[in-house]
Design a protein around this motif. Structure first.
Motif, PDB file in Angstrom:
ATOM      1  N   VAL A  42       0.184   4.234   0.315  1.00  0.00           N
ATOM      2  CA  VAL A  42      -0.518   5.380   0.791  1.00  0.00           C
ATOM      3  C   VAL A  42       0.228   5.769   2.132  1.00  0.00           C
ATOM      4  O   VAL A  42       0.992   6.157   3.033  1.00  0.00           O
ATOM      5  CB  VAL A  42      -1.343   4.987   1.270  1.00  0.00           C
ATOM      6  N   LEU A  43       0.170   4.260   2.665  1.00  0.00           N
ATOM      7  CA  LEU A  43       1.326   4.147   3.959  1.00  0.00           C
ATOM      8  C   LEU A  43       3.022   4.501   4.135  1.00  0.00           C
ATOM      9  O   LEU A  43       3.751   5.612   4.642  1.00  0.00           O
ATOM     10  CB  LEU A  43       1.383   2.759   4.892  1.00  0.00           C
ATOM     11  N   THR A  44       3.787   3.634   2.846  1.00  0.00           N
ATOM     12  CA  THR A  44       4.896   3.428   2.891  1.00  0.00           C
ATOM     13  C   THR A  44       5.132   5.173   2.701  1.00  0.00           C
ATOM     14  O   THR A  44       6.242   5.871   2.999  1.00  0.00           O
ATOM     15  CB  THR A  44       5.474   3.402   1.851  1.00  0.00           C
ATOM     16  N   ASN A  73       0.860  -1.021  -0.042  1.00  0.00           N
ATOM     17  CA  ASN A  73       0.091  -0.036  -0.124  1.00  0.00           C
ATOM     18  C   ASN A  73       1.048   0.881  -0.073  1.00  0.00           C
ATOM     19  O   ASN A  73       1.919   1.350   0.692  1.00  0.00           O
ATOM     20  CB  ASN A  73      -0.566   0.212   0.736  1.00  0.00           C
ATOM     21  N   LEU A 105       3.598   7.777   3.894  1.00  0.00           N
ATOM     22  CA  LEU A 105       3.522   8.840   4.731  1.00  0.00           C
ATOM     23  C   LEU A 105       4.239   7.976   5.683  1.00  0.00           C
ATOM     24  O   LEU A 105       4.950   9.949   5.990  1.00  0.00           O
ATOM     25  CB  LEU A 105       2.361   8.287   5.598  1.00  0.00           C
ATOM     26  N   MET A 106       4.936   7.563   5.910  1.00  0.00           N
ATOM     27  CA  MET A 106       6.386   6.681   6.564  1.00  0.00           C
ATOM     28  C   MET A 106       7.674   7.642   6.006  1.00  0.00           C
ATOM     29  O   MET A 106       8.509   8.011   7.400  1.00  0.00           O
ATOM     30  CB  MET A 106       6.061   4.435   6.693  1.00  0.00           C
ATOM     31  N   MET A 107       7.783   7.017   5.181  1.00  0.00           N
ATOM     32  CA  MET A 107       8.801   7.315   4.659  1.00  0.00           C
ATOM     33  C   MET A 107       8.975   9.884   4.772  1.00  0.00           C
ATOM     34  O   MET A 107      10.372   9.795   4.676  1.00  0.00           O
ATOM     35  CB  MET A 107       9.281   7.686   2.604  1.00  0.00           C
TER      36      MET A 107
END
Lengths: 347, 334
Positions: free
Chosen positions: A140-142, A138, A144-146
């Motif tokens: 969206v999450l990667t 996903n 965001l985390m980056m």
């Protein structure tokens, strides 16, 4: 034709509603809303403040143009903020290397910074694109985390190895030499970054509507399975699309260090990458609208500071204002769809 | 000599486990709520914003009244209101859930900063409690929720204090986890929630009210995100900093995927992620990373990405009931 008109009307209505609700927020803490909006308007009238506003609008516009590419292919790149930080890192890296080694003639400085910021930002964006295309991770999450990782990485550099030895211990790099700064348009207070924004908008428009890649981006955006039947490689389109998307955000980062601050410091972007998401939706993924809209949102950042200084209205008031525009614009989609159904019904 | 080393080791381990549970509880509460929302088919990227609004209100209310319970309830209520916006946009208006959630997160981050701005904060506090001394209104910290020792259980070496000498919200999280697991997998309404998330059209034809269930699940998610925010402030780090959630709401979203939408696995995952956060603190206390603490601070985010990648290889995912209709709006065919 009816829907086109309704669409514009709904967007304007959304912005006006946000203006009204924000006015209520100002009023609720005992500030005069009229006075507050006078301060905001003044930002766009005063030549000095206008110059500052445009300078802040440039990273927002560049990141927005990048997001338009990603969103058109239905790739949820929420990582413009991190890609901006990587661009700042790359641009600053070139300046520091040039200043230390004297191997880069001043005339080649800016072109090298542009290429490096675009590439490094772009490569950062390739990571989530590859993970999504290869492993269905996903995005969206990667992305965001980056963002958090990129921000902390820049923190590390300016608190550590890149700290100016003569900076009295402050977490700042050395100031950039003049030839590493984005010049003003002669005779004005406006940064020439604005011209770059228009050029990039033309390029993005051209790529999206006149090239094979643009066609493939549209097909992938409409249906990934249809794209597969058409023989389009999702991997290839996702990587190329994200290289452009994140690369443009990287250029946005360059425009912050070279066009606003003149050096690198921690938290140099006050969320321009998130603001760009709002602008992308407000402009309905249209590169032409993105340029003026992004510049106006840059003005809102300046306005936020002016409000805090002049009327002691918290800077976050402007963040609320922007978020309200976002909320009302996306809710307005419902009205647009509804009006579409009504007009069909009449026919 | 040897005994001393062991004693130091045990003490270190105890402190580490204790802060693991505390850091994990923030994620656990938010992820439990999001599990229900996603099981019903609603993706909520607004968790981060609901959490920070919960934290901001728990700060304001405890400062003004000193009443922890009231603070928790207001925090949950405010976050639920934000969830209601998300529910209306994504369930009734059937608009894009990713965008709606992001908008709510940005709104929540802005609003929490606005309300806690010193000038504004003083006005709000004075309005709630006119007799509040001015010096109090400028405080950024409040007393932390008291720890309660559970008799006998807290006497267990190492594990006891970590799990059973904690505050009331942490105990509530144990009960909630089991309760929400039992409700989701062992009761009829729980089955309905899952079927709405897997095949809403089928559920609808069986007479299940798809919209109602999605609304309730989304609001529950909001309330728990608010509780997570309240816990973050009064139960874990009772010192107000703007944006103090620092992406924990997004980590909670990853945790839900990691746990494959099961409350019990959410708990295990929350303590794993909490352990990473606790480890980062402990290492800093021991003097590691004093020159470059940023790399330790990156750990939770890097871990999240590694977990997401590792999960994609996991064939088990296919065996578990994944909410197939996640993030897809449901329109009833007339």
């Amino acid at each position: 034709m009816v829907t086109r008109w309704v669409s514009v009307a709904v967007s304007i209505g959304a912005v006006l509603l946000a203006v009204f609700v924000t006015a209520m927020l100002f009023w609720a803490i005992g500030r005069d809303p009229i006075e507050a909006y006078a301060v905001i308007v003044h930002v766009f009238v005063d030549p000095g403040l206008l110059g500052e506003s445009m300078a802040r609008g440039v990273p927002i516009v560049l990141a927005t143009l990048g997001l338009i590419v990603a969103f058109r292919m239905n790739f949820w790149n929420i990582g413009a903020e991190g890609q901006i930080y990587l661009g700042m890192f790359a641009a600053t890296g070139v300046v520091l290397w040039g200043a230390a080694s004297h191997m880069l003639p001043p005339a080649l400085m800016m072109p090298t910074m542009v290429v490096t910021a675009f590439s490094v930002g772009g490569i950062w964006g390739l990571i989530p694109a590859f993970l999504r295309a290869k492993l269905q991770v996903n995005e969206v999450l990667t992305t965001l985390m980056m963002n958090y990782i990129a921000m902390l990485f820049v923190d590390y550099l300016v608190y550590g190895p890149w700290k100016d030895p003569h900076g009295h211990g402050f977490p700042l790099t050395i100031p950039f030499p003049d030839y590493a700064l984005i010049p003003l348009i002669p005779g004005t207070t406006i940064t020439s970054g604005v011209i770059a924004c228009v050029v990039v908008a033309i390029l993005v428009y051209y790529v999206l509507s006149r090239t094979k890649l643009g066609y493939e981006i549209r097909v992938v955006g409409e249906s990934a399975s249809a794209a597969r039947y058409a023989g389009i490689s999702y991997m290839q389109v996702a990587l190329l699309g994200m290289l452009i998307s994140a690369g443009l955000a990287g250029l946005g980062g360059l425009s912050i260090v070279s066009g606003i601050i003149g050096r690198l410091r921690p938290r140099a972007s006050p969320g321009y990458g998130y603001t760009a998401i709002i602008v992308a939706f407000l402009s309905e993924l249209n590169p032409w609208i993105a340029v003026p809209a992004g510049l106006i949102f840059g003005g809102l950042v300046t306005a936020g500071e002016a409000l805090q200084a002049a009327l002691r209205i918290p800077f976050s008031g402007i963040q609320v204002f922007q978020a309200l525009i976002f909320l009302f614009v996306i809710t307005g989609e419902f009205l647009k769809r509804y009006s579409l159904e009504v007009s069909w019904g009449r026919r | 000599m040897g005994a001393e080393v062991v004693a130091v080791g045990v003490e270190w381990l105890g402190a580490f486990l204790s802060s693991t549970v505390q850091a994990g509880t923030v994620l656990l509460l938010a992820a439990l709520g999001e599990t229900y929302a996603e099981r019903s088919g609603i993706l909520n990227l607004g968790v981060e914003g609901m959490m920070i609004v919960g934290a901001a209100f728990s700060y304001l209310i405890t400062l003004a009244t000193g009443n922890d319970l009231l603070a928790i309830l207001v925090a949950m209520g405010m976050a639920t209101l934000l969830a209601l916006i998300h529910a209306v946009i994504s369930i009734s208006f059937r608009l894009n859930q990713i965008v709606s959630g992001l908008a709510i997160t940005l709104f929540g981050l802005g609003l929490s900063g606005y309300l806690t701005f010193p000038d504004v904060r003083v006005g709000i506090l004075r309005a709630i409690n006119p007799s509040l001394p001015m010096s109090m209104a400028y405080r950024q910290s409040t007393p932390k929720l008291p720890d309660i020792s559970i008799p006998l259980l807290s006497q267990i070496p190492v594990i006891g204090p970590a799990f059973f000498r904690q505050n009331a919200i942490i105990y509530a999280s144990y009960v909630l986890t089991v309760l929400l697991w039992w409700f989701l997998f062992k009761t009829r309404p729980g089955l309905n929630i899952r079927s709405v998330g897997e095949n809403p059209a089928m559920a609808d034809s069986l007479g299940i009210n798809v919209y109602l269930i999605r609304y309730v699940a989304t609001l529950l998610g909001g309330a728990l995100a608010g509780l997570a925010g309240a816990f973050l402030f009064i139960g874990y780090q009772p010192f107000w900093v703007e944006g103090m959630t620092a992406g924990r709401g997004f980590v909670a979203l990853a945790l839900v995927i990691f746990a494959a939408w099961s409350p019990l696995r959410v708990m295990a995952g929350a303590y794993l992620f909490g352990g990473v956060e606790a480890l980062q603190f402990r290492l800093q206390v021991l003097g590691y990373g004093t020159t470059a603490p940023q790399f330790l601070l990156m750990l939770p985010y890097v871990t999240t990405i590694i977990v997401l990648v590792a999960l994609s290889y996991e064939m088990i995912r296919k065996k578990i009931g994944v909410p197939a209709a996640l993030a897809i709006p449901y329109a009833r065919e007339e």
